[in-house]
Design an enzyme around this catalytic site. Structure first.
Site, PDB file in Angstrom:
ATOM      1  N   THR A  31       0.481  -1.249  -0.252  1.00  0.00           N
ATOM      2  CA  THR A  31       0.025   0.273  -0.042  1.00  0.00           C
ATOM      3  C   THR A  31       1.060   0.872   0.284  1.00  0.00           C
ATOM      4  O   THR A  31       0.196   2.044  -0.615  1.00  0.00           O
ATOM      5  CB  THR A  31      -1.066  -0.150   1.242  1.00  0.00           C
ATOM      6  OG1 THR A  31      -0.086  -0.247   2.510  1.00  0.00           O
ATOM      7  CG2 THR A  31      -2.294  -0.813   1.460  1.00  0.00           C
ATOM      8  N   ARG A  39      -8.707  -6.764   0.384  1.00  0.00           N
ATOM      9  CA  ARG A  39      -9.748  -7.145   1.667  1.00  0.00           C
ATOM     10  C   ARG A  39      -9.886  -5.580   3.120  1.00  0.00           C
ATOM     11  O   ARG A  39      -9.956  -6.373   3.620  1.00  0.00           O
ATOM     12  CB  ARG A  39      -9.175  -8.748   1.422  1.00  0.00           C
ATOM     13  CG  ARG A  39      -9.357  -9.665   0.369  1.00  0.00           C
ATOM     14  CD  ARG A  39      -8.824 -10.728   1.065  1.00  0.00           C
ATOM     15  NE  ARG A  39      -9.278 -11.729   0.116  1.00  0.00           N
ATOM     16  CZ  ARG A  39      -7.980 -12.375  -0.415  1.00  0.00           C
ATOM     17  NH1 ARG A  39      -7.162 -11.884  -0.631  1.00  0.00           N
ATOM     18  NH2 ARG A  39      -8.624 -13.338  -1.403  1.00  0.00           N
ATOM     19  N   ASP A 109       2.389  -8.339  -7.353  1.00  0.00           N
ATOM     20  CA  ASP A 109       2.778  -7.065  -8.128  1.00  0.00           C
ATOM     21  C   ASP A 109       4.402  -7.098  -8.808  1.00  0.00           C
ATOM     22  O   ASP A 109       4.373  -6.427  -8.591  1.00  0.00           O
ATOM     23  CB  ASP A 109       2.377  -5.885  -7.086  1.00  0.00           C
ATOM     24  CG  ASP A 109       3.139  -6.110  -5.588  1.00  0.00           C
ATOM     25  OD1 ASP A 109       4.305  -6.542  -5.201  1.00  0.00           O
ATOM     26  OD2 ASP A 109       3.001  -5.884  -4.927  1.00  0.00           O
ATOM     27  N   HIS A 126      -0.536 -16.450  -4.751  1.00  0.00           N
ATOM     28  CA  HIS A 126      -1.737 -16.273  -5.491  1.00  0.00           C
ATOM     29  C   HIS A 126      -1.325 -15.334  -6.880  1.00  0.00           C
ATOM     30  O   HIS A 126      -2.044 -15.061  -7.806  1.00  0.00           O
ATOM     31  CB  HIS A 126      -2.282 -14.748  -4.611  1.00  0.00           C
ATOM     32  CG  HIS A 126      -3.016 -15.051  -3.247  1.00  0.00           C
ATOM     33  ND1 HIS A 126      -3.742 -14.746  -2.328  1.00  0.00           N
ATOM     34  CD2 HIS A 126      -3.231 -16.391  -2.789  1.00  0.00           C
ATOM     35  CE1 HIS A 126      -4.220 -14.848  -1.371  1.00  0.00           C
ATOM     36  NE2 HIS A 126      -3.422 -16.574  -2.538  1.00  0.00           N
ATOM     37  N   CYS A 134      -3.285 -18.936 -20.678  1.00  0.00           N
ATOM     38  CA  CYS A 134      -4.272 -19.494 -21.322  1.00  0.00           C
ATOM     39  C   CYS A 134      -5.015 -20.374 -20.515  1.00  0.00           C
ATOM     40  O   CYS A 134      -4.697 -21.352 -19.553  1.00  0.00           O
ATOM     41  CB  CYS A 134      -3.920 -19.755 -22.668  1.00  0.00           C
ATOM     42  SG  CYS A 134      -5.002 -20.846 -23.502  1.00  0.00           S
ATOM     43  N   CYS A 162      -3.569 -20.634 -29.132  1.00  0.00           N
ATOM     44  CA  CYS A 162      -4.501 -21.077 -29.237  1.00  0.00           C
ATOM     45  C   CYS A 162      -6.413 -20.656 -29.594  1.00  0.00           C
ATOM     46  O   CYS A 162      -6.970 -21.618 -30.022  1.00  0.00           O
ATOM     47  CB  CYS A 162      -4.570 -22.739 -28.346  1.00  0.00           C
ATOM     48  SG  CYS A 162      -5.501 -21.830 -26.211  1.00  0.00           S
ATOM     49  N   THR A 200       0.257  -8.258   6.235  1.00  0.00           N
ATOM     50  CA  THR A 200      -1.069  -9.030   5.481  1.00  0.00           C
ATOM     51  C   THR A 200      -2.224  -9.621   7.004  1.00  0.00           C
ATOM     52  O   THR A 200      -1.441  -9.898   8.520  1.00  0.00           O
ATOM     53  CB  THR A 200      -0.691 -10.777   5.395  1.00  0.00           C
ATOM     54  OG1 THR A 200      -1.476 -11.591   5.343  1.00  0.00           O
ATOM     55  CG2 THR A 200       0.180 -11.248   6.829  1.00  0.00           C
ATOM     56  N   SER A 201      -3.420  -9.755   6.903  1.00  0.00           N
ATOM     57  CA  SER A 201      -4.499  -9.650   7.720  1.00  0.00           C
ATOM     58  C   SER A 201      -4.089 -11.395   8.565  1.00  0.00           C
ATOM     59  O   SER A 201      -4.947 -11.563   9.228  1.00  0.00           O
ATOM     60  CB  SER A 201      -6.269  -9.336   7.461  1.00  0.00           C
ATOM     61  OG  SER A 201      -6.011 -10.207   6.333  1.00  0.00           O
TER      62      SER A 201
END
Ligand SMILES: [Zn+2]
Length: 260
Positions: A31, A39, A109, A126, A134, A162, A200-201
């Protein structure tokens, strides 16, 4: 609150003595680089649940309009303008001291790598926004190439190999995390003697569960986060200072360097 009373000085001492530290980072470290927390209390998803649909795999696959809006959101993402902040740089400096086992990050990021952390020590559970993948074949394309097509007027650029639907190489809601990536994160949590959860929460599994694995394996747990987390009572120390100010002080102290 029953937060433990260990101080910043004690954490710096633990870090200096650590043979192997594993770090988990979440949105809070980015941030300060201008990337919004999705979140948190002021998060994009918290304020606008409709925005979450853009990150839900079923809606993305079913609806070309969702894909068109998702590509426009990617094109406009603050990630492309963001640069690492002192928190990211401090973790890169920690690696240079030889004490860092791995950075497990919930962020997409790429700012740890941009700050100089070795790519092979950054475990992106993540995924990453810097690649497109794809959904029909194993094809991956650098995101700038796909975004150039969006900027040139293609609403939903198809896979060049493809013709399949593409998306960013991130984990959407409704998708499972990659098993080998999770395994690496788990191993990094289990083999450290100090586990730092930063920005992190600790409310999203399996990331939060890494704290359990680290503690079960005998590591000290340090939490650096502005808001309380469910793991605060289990932590050896909880620090609430701004990450970009605290981490450079901790790493400098652990490195035996005065000030910074
Ligand atoms: Zn394809």
């Amino acid at each position: 609150m029953s937060a433990p009373a260990a101080t910043e000085t004690a954490v710096a001492r633990w870090l200096a003595a650590a043979g192997s530290a594993t770090v988990l980072t979440g949105a809070g470290i980015s941030t300060e680089s201008g990337i919004p927390d999705f979140r948190g209390p002021q998060g994009v998803w918290t304020r606008d649940p409709a925005a979450q649909a853009l990150s839900t795999i079923d809606a993305y696959l079913a609806d070309p309009e969702v894909r068109r809006r998702a590509w426009q959101a990617r094109l406009a993402s603050p990630i492309w303008r963001a640069t690492p902040n002192p928190g990211h740089h401090a973790l890169a400096a920690l690696e240079r001291t030889g004490r860092l086992a791995a950075i497990v990050t919930q962020n997409i990021d790429g700012l740890h790598q941009a700050a100089g952390s070795s790519a092979d020590r950054v475990i992106e559970i993540h995924g990453t926004a810097h690649w497109a993948r794809c959904l029909s074949c194993p094809g991956r394309t650098p995101m700038p190439e796909v975004l150039a097509r969006v900027a040139a007027g293609e609403p939903d650029p198809a896979c060049p190999a493809c013709g399949g639907i593409q998306k960013s190489a991130t984990i959407s809601f409704g998708e499972t995390l990659e098993v080998d990536v999770l395994r690496a994160a788990d191993a990094a949590a289990r083999r450290c003697d100090l586990f730092l959860a930063i920005g992190t929460s600790l409310s999203v599994f399996p990331a939060a569960g890494l704290c359990d694995h680290a503690v079960a394996a005998g590591a000290r747990l340090v939490i650096v986060n502005a808001e309380p987390t469910p793991y605060d009572p289990a932590a050896d120390a909880v620090l609430r200072e701004p990450i970009g100010q605290l981490l450079p002080r901790l790493v400098a102290a652990a490195s035996g360097v005065d000030g910074q």
